[in-house]
Motif scaffolding. Structure first.
Motif, PDB file in Angstrom:
ATOM      1  N   ASP A 293       9.911   0.087   0.680  1.00 21.29           N
ATOM      2  CA  ASP A 293       9.737   0.292  -0.761  1.00 21.29           C
ATOM      3  C   ASP A 293      10.613   1.418  -1.292  1.00 21.29           C
ATOM      4  OD1 ASP A 293       7.805  -1.727  -0.737  1.00 21.29           O
ATOM      5  OD2 ASP A 293       6.169  -0.311  -0.438  1.00 21.29           O
TER       6      ASP A 293
ATOM      7  N   ASP B 151      10.288   1.406  -5.233  1.00 21.93           N
ATOM      8  CA  ASP B 151       9.733   0.195  -5.856  1.00 21.93           C
ATOM      9  C   ASP B 151      10.673  -0.353  -6.925  1.00 21.93           C
ATOM     10  OD1 ASP B 151       7.442   0.051  -4.262  1.00 21.93           O
ATOM     11  OD2 ASP B 151       6.329   1.406  -5.573  1.00 21.93           O
TER      12      ASP B 151
ATOM     13  N   ALA C 166       4.368   3.583  -1.899  1.00 15.84           N
ATOM     14  CA  ALA C 166       5.596   2.984  -1.394  1.00 15.84           C
ATOM     15  C   ALA C 166       5.603   3.234   0.105  1.00 15.84           C
ATOM     16  CB  ALA C 166       6.820   3.612  -2.054  1.00 15.84           C
TER      17      ALA C 166
END
Length: 162
Positions: free
Chosen positions: A65, A99, A30
């Motif tokens: 993310d 995410d 991420a």
């Protein structure tokens, strides 16, 4: 033992060790940026010949993310010498999503910086600190500080990856 027998045993051993090796799924990543603000909380004066230390409150706002906020505490100490060497430890708790998975976890920091310019930083997810859809998360966070801001790369695994 004849050469052919040694070769056959070697090939069999290599096959068995490869076949028995567990398959590990690649880590997830991420990435994004974060803004950080620090609040001075307390200072410990240096003892005779020692180094002063300070406690700071931290607040980070993550985007990319990782979407959310991390709040924590940092303890630091540094030499008064020109070029300044320093060290810090910190714990902050992230809450938001990674995410798209909602939850949180605790990050543990340990960093050093020598006057020579050498530095070392380790940021890990504290074991068993994941909550919500991030329960069981493990991993490390890399921080890159540039002129245009603070950037992160969270390399992580979830129980479903195993």
């Amino acid at each position: 033992m004849p050469f052919r027998a040694r070769l056959a045993i070697g090939i069999a051993a290599a096959f068995l060790s490869t076949a028995a090796a567990p398959q590990v799924a690649p880590s997830r990543h991420a990435t994004g940026s974060f803004d950080v603000s620090m609040t001075f909380e307390a200072q410990q004066e240096a003892p005779e010949g020692g180094v002063a230390t300070a406690r700071m409150g931290m607040r980070k706002i993550f985007s990319g993310d990782m979407e959310g906020v991390a709040i924590g505490t940092m303890l630091s100490g540094g030499t008064p010498a020109p070029g300044h060497s320093a060290a810090y430890v910190a714990i902050d708790q992230f809450h938001g999503s990674v995410d798209g998975r909602p939850g949180g976890f605790m990050l543990v920091h340990r960093g050093t910086m020598a006057a020579s310019g050498e530095s070392e930083l380790s940021v890990v997810i504290a074991p068993d600190s994941g909550t919500g859809a991030l329960a069981g998360i493990t991993g490390t966070l890399t921080i890159d500080v540039r002129e245009d801001g603070h950037f992160y790369d969270l390399e992580y695994r979830l129980p479903e990856d195993d």
